[in-house]
Write an enzyme that holds these catalytic residues in place. Structure first.
Site, PDB file in Angstrom:
ATOM      1  N   HIS A  41      45.073  41.410  38.775  1.00 33.87           N
ATOM      2  CA  HIS A  41      46.322  41.556  37.962  1.00 33.87           C
ATOM      3  C   HIS A  41      46.445  42.752  37.232  1.00 33.87           C
ATOM      4  CE1 HIS A  41      47.204  37.193  38.514  1.00 33.87           C
ATOM      5  NE2 HIS A  41      45.817  36.988  38.288  1.00 33.87           N
ATOM      6  N   SER A  68      45.602  34.916  43.081  1.00 35.64           N
ATOM      7  CA  SER A  68      46.086  34.308  41.956  1.00 35.64           C
ATOM      8  C   SER A  68      47.540  34.956  41.632  1.00 35.64           C
ATOM      9  CB  SER A  68      45.351  34.910  40.893  1.00 35.64           C
ATOM     10  OG  SER A  68      45.952  34.717  39.383  1.00 35.64           O
ATOM     11  N   GLU A 110      53.897  39.050  40.447  1.00 39.49           N
ATOM     12  CA  GLU A 110      52.550  39.442  41.260  1.00 39.49           C
ATOM     13  C   GLU A 110      51.918  38.519  41.717  1.00 39.49           C
ATOM     14  OE1 GLU A 110      49.365  39.854  40.431  1.00 39.49           O
ATOM     15  OE2 GLU A 110      49.419  38.993  38.260  1.00 39.49           O
TER      16      GLU A 110
END
Length: 191
Positions: A72, A120, A146
């Site tokens: 992330h 994720s 994302e």
């Protein structure tokens, strides 16, 4: 979830949902596919993403593509998502790691060894409701920002279903290797 207000503007935090991926046959050109999220399954944060939650955001992403990140981190773009769509099972993705990027090359090596196997999603919740009986939050609409390759997945049942290669090894390459093995075997047997 906390909401921050600055000068009358409401800012919703970006949330992350992680899913484990299974990498059976990693391609040497960095292509892989699978599910970044599964519908109707409670994750480790007691959230359930519902079918259709990504439909509106995917319509908008022709002008703003969903990024492929590592952990992330917006400073660690590692490739691109070639295909993203919803089916009855979940959010299906196909991506390619950019193997000229050092971090992506490292991630590829970790995937090949089986040491890194998580996906994720990074998103903002647009619509959700809470189940008073289970206290689970049902995510009805999410704005997808994302999808990351991660170490620790939040949704253990979501997995990569295939790692593929668009450029498999050529027959000429296989023939050269076979010839070298045969030549070495002949040399060893005559010694």
């Amino acid at each position: 979830m906390s909401v921050r207000k600055n000068a009358g503007i409401i800012k919703f935090p970006i949330e992350n949902k992680r899913a484990e991926i299974s990498l059976e046959n990693i391609s040497h050109d960095g292509y892989f596919s699978g599910y970044a999220s599964l519908f109707g399954i409670v994750d480790l944060a007691n959230d359930i993403v519902e079918f259709g939650a990504f439909s509106k955001t995917l319509e908008r992403h022709s002008s703003r593509p969903v990024r492929m990140l590592f952990q992330h981190d917006p400073d660690q773009v590692i490739g691109r998502w070639v295909t993203i769509y919803e089916d009855r099972k979940g959010l299906y993705v196909e991506g390619q790691l950019s193997l000229d990027v050092v971090r992506a090359k490292d991630i590829h090596a970790l995937m090949l060894s089986g040491a890194l196997d998580g996906l994720s999603i990074g998103f903002k919740t647009c619509k959700s409701c809470k189940d008073p009986k289970t206290d689970a939050r049902h995510i009805l609409e999410a704005d997808l920002w994302e999808i990351s390759v991660v170490t620790f997945p939040m949704l253990p049942d979501a997995r990569v279903t295939q790692v593929k290669s668009e450029a498999p090894l050529s027959d000429a390459f296989d023939t050269k290797i076979a010839a070298k093995i045969k030549h070495a075997a002949i040399r060893l047997s005559s010694s």
